[in-house]
Write an enzyme that holds these catalytic residues in place. Structure first.
Site, PDB file in Angstrom:
ATOM      1  N   ASP A  44      59.269  68.332 101.621  1.00 35.11           N
ATOM      2  CA  ASP A  44      59.146  66.875 100.917  1.00 35.11           C
ATOM      3  C   ASP A  44      58.717  67.911  99.004  1.00 35.11           C
ATOM      4  O   ASP A  44      59.694  66.995  98.200  1.00 35.11           O
ATOM      5  CB  ASP A  44      58.377  66.120 101.771  1.00 35.11           C
ATOM      6  CG  ASP A  44      58.103  66.032 102.944  1.00 35.11           C
ATOM      7  OD1 ASP A  44      58.749  65.704 103.383  1.00 35.11           O
ATOM      8  OD2 ASP A  44      57.367  66.391 103.594  1.00 35.11           O
ATOM      9  N   GLU A  70      65.351  70.853 104.343  1.00 34.28           N
ATOM     10  CA  GLU A  70      66.598  70.191 103.465  1.00 34.28           C
ATOM     11  C   GLU A  70      66.200  70.575 102.417  1.00 34.28           C
ATOM     12  O   GLU A  70      68.031  71.136 101.799  1.00 34.28           O
ATOM     13  CB  GLU A  70      65.590  68.722 103.358  1.00 34.28           C
ATOM     14  CG  GLU A  70      66.527  67.892 102.746  1.00 34.28           C
ATOM     15  CD  GLU A  70      66.059  66.534 102.061  1.00 34.28           C
ATOM     16  OE1 GLU A  70      66.730  66.171 101.093  1.00 34.28           O
ATOM     17  OE2 GLU A  70      65.552  65.685 103.854  1.00 34.28           O
TER      18      GLU A  70
END
Length: 397
Positions: free
Chosen positions: A27, A281
């Site tokens: 994140d 990610e």
């Protein structure tokens, strides 16, 4: 967008990015890259609110984990504490991955509603194209859902200006590569060594792949950044005290444990490796810009909720491959994410290596030419469109 309340516009617009660190570095990795690009390339005033500064320091080592406020690379980095102080909201507010904004900040937003964007997780699933950019009324304001993705109907991917040119200049530069290896406390590997980076969650495939690599005919160098898989690596070598700097050799396999490096250094690491195992990610996107073969370990969720997302990415990633090579990549990536079965597929994977290596470059070019574009640039354009649509309200129109 005519229902958007009036927005007080400053010049240049100010941006607030809120990041609740959940998965160690994924994140904050995305939010930090985005904040740095918005400030550096677009000259925007950016505040990055982070609730876990210790994780941020791992990505930006010169930062201070105890500072309530500090400037890093032109970004004002603020500690997002439970006792959130009253602050004036920015013109554009990015709610990173659905984190809940502080109650006092939300209340202040109602006085002068900003452009409020919920930055979602990256997905290759087709349904996000219909949801990207949709407005949702919240507390007399409008929040927009913004989906990064791989096609023009999405928000695109994080791609800094000049990144690929820097990659192409770095890779053939013997001196630059030598300095990079030296910064890790290593000598440059022999040219015939296959270099692999291993950044993943706990994975049952690690022992079986190590067995295959150690017993093979190809000299292998596996670079393991400090992280969740390190205990498994150490256990395979019978060492309970593995740490950055640890080095192990068995058969044709050498494993080097690396310290956690900055984002810029991690990009260079990906460029230097022949194959990159990545997770989550942020590192997954960077591996695609490296234009090298990659295997993705998606963040596992309960009840296999992550599996459709994995399959959707494999579908897109393999679309440029032949049927046989696409099936091979699919089977290996699925096995890697199941935690078993990757070892027996390794020799087949190596048999297709020249084609898979070429495909990685073709896929990177495809993303640049036919993907969703730059996430940062798209966000700037999107916010300007909303501000422009609200401008008549400011003029009494």
């Amino acid at each position: 967008m005519s229902s958007q309340p009036a927005i007080i516009i400053t010049s240049p617009p100010s941006w607030d990015i809120f990041c609740n660190v959940i998965d160690n570095y994924g994140d904050i990795g995305v939010c930090w890259r985005l904040a740095r690009q918005l400030a550096g390339e677009y000259g925007l005033s950016v505040r990055l609110w982070v609730d876990d500064l210790a994780s941020f320091v791992r990505l930006h080592p010169s930062a201070d984990a105890q500072a309530a406020l500090q400037w890093c690379c032109g970004v004002q980095v603020c500690h997002w504490s439970q006792s959130f102080a009253g602050v004036q909201p920015a013109t554009v507010v990015i709610e990173g991955f659905g984190c809940q904004l502080p109650a006092s900040y939300l209340q202040a937003m109602e006085t002068s509603p900003p452009v409020w964007i919920n930055l979602e997780y990256l997905s290759a699933e087709s349904w996000v194209e219909g949801c990207h950019g949709l407005p949702s009324p919240v507390r007399a304001m409008i929040r927009y859902f913004y989906f990064p993705g791989f096609v023009p109907a999405t928000g695109g991917l994080l791609l800094e200006s000049g990144l690929l040119a820097r990659r192409d200049a770095f890779c053939p530069d013997v001196g630059a590569k030598s300095r990079f290896w030296h910064s890790l406390g290593m000598l440059a590997p022999d040219p015939d060594t296959m270099i692999v980076s291993l950044f993943c969650y706990e994975n049952g495939n690690v022992p079986e792949l190590f067995e295959v690599w150690a017993g093979g005919t190809q000299r292998m160098l596996c670079l393991v950044p400090e992280g969740r898989v390190l205990p498994q690596v150490a256990a395979w070598f019978g060492d309970a005290a593995a740490a950055a700097g640890s080095r192990y050799v068995r058969g044709m396999l050498e494993v080097q444990v690396l310290p956690f490096v900055s984002q810029q250094q991690y990009d260079q690491l990906l460029w230097l490796c022949d194959l990159n195992f990545v997770r989550g990610e942020d590192s997954m996107v960077r591996a695609q810009w490296a234009a090298k073969p990659m295997l993705w370990h998606i963040y596992p969720q309960q009840d296999m909720a992550h599996w459709p997302k994995l399959e959707a990415f494999i579908d897109r990633y393999c679309a440029l491959l032949s049927h046989d090579d696409a099936m091979l990549v699919r089977h290996l990536m699925e096995a890697w994410n199941r935690g078993c079965g990757a070892g027996p597929l390794w020799q087949q994977y190596m048999g297709a290596w020249p084609r898979l290596h070429a495909h990685a470059g073709q896929w990177c070019s495809h993303l640049c030419e036919d993907g969703g574009g730059s996430l940062a640039a798209n966000l700037v354009d999107f916010s300007r469109q909303i501000m422009d649509s609200a401008a008549p309200n400011l003029r009494g129109g």
